[in-house]
Scaffold this motif. Sequence first.
Motif, short mmCIF file in Angstrom:
data_model
loop_
_atom_site.label_atom_id
_atom_site.label_comp_id
_atom_site.label_asym_id
_atom_site.label_seq_id
_atom_site.Cartn_x
_atom_site.Cartn_y
_atom_site.Cartn_z
N TRP A 61 -28.23 -1.07 17.41
CA TRP A 61 -27.81 0.31 17.12
C TRP A 61 -26.31 0.37 16.88
O TRP A 61 -25.54 -0.27 17.58
CB TRP A 61 -28.13 1.21 18.30
N ILE A 62 -25.91 1.18 15.89
CA ILE A 62 -24.49 1.46 15.67
C ILE A 62 -24.32 2.96 15.43
O ILE A 62 -25.28 3.67 15.14
CB ILE A 62 -23.90 0.68 14.47
N GLU A 63 -23.09 3.40 15.55
CA GLU A 63 -22.72 4.77 15.26
C GLU A 63 -21.62 4.71 14.20
O GLU A 63 -20.54 4.17 14.46
CB GLU A 63 -22.21 5.43 16.54
N LEU A 64 -21.93 5.19 13.00
CA LEU A 64 -20.92 5.22 11.94
C LEU A 64 -20.00 6.40 12.15
O LEU A 64 -20.44 7.51 12.44
CB LEU A 64 -21.60 5.35 10.57
N LEU A 65 -18.71 6.15 11.97
CA LEU A 65 -17.69 7.17 12.17
C LEU A 65 -17.04 7.47 10.82
O LEU A 65 -16.09 6.81 10.42
CB LEU A 65 -16.64 6.68 13.18
N LEU A 66 -17.61 8.44 10.13
CA LEU A 66 -17.12 8.81 8.80
C LEU A 66 -16.20 10.01 8.90
O LEU A 66 -16.37 10.86 9.78
CB LEU A 66 -18.30 9.12 7.89
N PRO A 67 -15.24 10.12 7.99
CA PRO A 67 -14.31 11.25 8.03
C PRO A 67 -15.03 12.58 7.80
O PRO A 67 -15.98 12.66 7.01
CB PRO A 67 -13.33 10.97 6.88
N LYS A 68 -14.60 13.59 8.53
CA LYS A 68 -15.07 14.97 8.34
C LYS A 68 -16.57 15.14 8.51
O LYS A 68 -17.18 15.99 7.87
CB LYS A 68 -14.64 15.49 6.97
N THR A 69 -17.18 14.35 9.36
CA THR A 69 -18.61 14.51 9.64
C THR A 69 -18.89 14.05 11.07
O THR A 69 -18.10 13.31 11.67
CB THR A 69 -19.47 13.72 8.63
N LYS A 70 -20.01 14.48 11.59
CA LYS A 70 -20.42 14.01 12.91
C LYS A 70 -20.82 12.54 12.80
O LYS A 70 -21.24 12.09 11.74
CB LYS A 70 -21.62 14.82 13.41
N PRO A 71 -20.70 11.80 13.89
CA PRO A 71 -21.13 10.39 13.86
C PRO A 71 -22.60 10.28 13.47
O PRO A 71 -23.42 11.13 13.79
CB PRO A 71 -20.91 9.93 15.31
N ILE A 72 -22.92 9.20 12.76
CA ILE A 72 -24.28 8.95 12.29
C ILE A 72 -24.80 7.71 13.01
O ILE A 72 -24.22 6.63 12.90
CB ILE A 72 -24.30 8.72 10.77
N VAL A 73 -25.87 7.88 13.78
CA VAL A 73 -26.47 6.76 14.49
C VAL A 73 -27.45 6.05 13.56
O VAL A 73 -28.30 6.68 12.94
CB VAL A 73 -27.18 7.23 15.77
N CYS A 74 -27.29 4.74 13.45
CA CYS A 74 -28.15 3.91 12.60
C CYS A 74 -28.71 2.77 13.43
O CYS A 74 -28.05 2.29 14.36
CB CYS A 74 -27.36 3.31 11.44
N ALA A 75 -29.89 2.33 13.07
CA ALA A 75 -30.51 1.22 13.80
C ALA A 75 -31.29 0.35 12.84
O ALA A 75 -31.80 0.82 11.82
CB ALA A 75 -31.44 1.74 14.88
N SER A 76 -31.37 -0.91 13.18
CA SER A 76 -32.32 -1.82 12.54
C SER A 76 -33.33 -2.15 13.63
O SER A 76 -32.96 -2.67 14.69
CB SER A 76 -31.61 -3.07 12.05
N ILE A 77 -34.59 -1.83 13.38
CA ILE A 77 -35.64 -1.96 14.38
C ILE A 77 -36.81 -2.74 13.80
O ILE A 77 -37.21 -2.49 12.66
CB ILE A 77 -36.15 -0.58 14.85
N TYR A 78 -37.34 -3.66 14.59
CA TYR A 78 -38.52 -4.41 14.17
C TYR A 78 -39.65 -4.15 15.16
O TYR A 78 -39.46 -4.28 16.36
CB TYR A 78 -38.23 -5.91 14.11
N ARG A 79 -40.80 -3.77 14.64
CA ARG A 79 -41.99 -3.57 15.46
C ARG A 79 -42.92 -4.75 15.23
O ARG A 79 -43.40 -4.96 14.12
CB ARG A 79 -42.71 -2.28 15.09
N THR A 80 -43.16 -5.51 16.29
CA THR A 80 -44.10 -6.61 16.17
C THR A 80 -45.50 -6.06 15.94
O THR A 80 -45.84 -4.97 16.42
CB THR A 80 -44.10 -7.50 17.43
N PRO A 81 -46.35 -6.77 15.21
CA PRO A 81 -47.69 -6.26 14.88
C PRO A 81 -48.55 -5.92 16.10
O PRO A 81 -49.38 -5.02 16.03
CB PRO A 81 -48.32 -7.41 14.09
N ASN A 82 -48.33 -6.58 17.21
CA ASN A 82 -49.17 -6.34 18.38
C ASN A 82 -48.52 -5.46 19.44
O ASN A 82 -49.00 -5.39 20.56
CB ASN A 82 -49.59 -7.68 19.02
#
Length: 106
Positions: A61-82
């Motif tokens: 997980w990361i939180e992007l800190l862009l000018p003039k906007t609220k922070p944007i939380v982003c994630a790379s998530i992997y769901r195993t098939p089982n």
Amino acid sequence: MCLSEIWLDDNVSDLEIHISNYCIQRKDRNRHGGGVCIYISQDLSYNERVYLNHEHLEATWIELLLPKTKPIVCASIYRTPNQNNFYSILDIVCSSSNQFHYFETI
């Protein structure tokens, strides 16, 4: 850029998978599957959100800190098939942070 199924372990250094002008945040599993990472342009400010990690959720997980906007939380998530409890764990993680007022599970 978010990637899943990176198939890396801690024997592979960030330098070996470096992309010019990008920082990397990653969560490895092993060389036989899984693992996630996020490449973030060096032009962007961000914070790693370690407190959102969960032992049964393969994510970074990361939180992007862009000018003039609220922070944007982003994630790379992997769901195993089982993994049957994936959505309940994701809900717990998202509920643990007040940053997800507008988060909806799809």
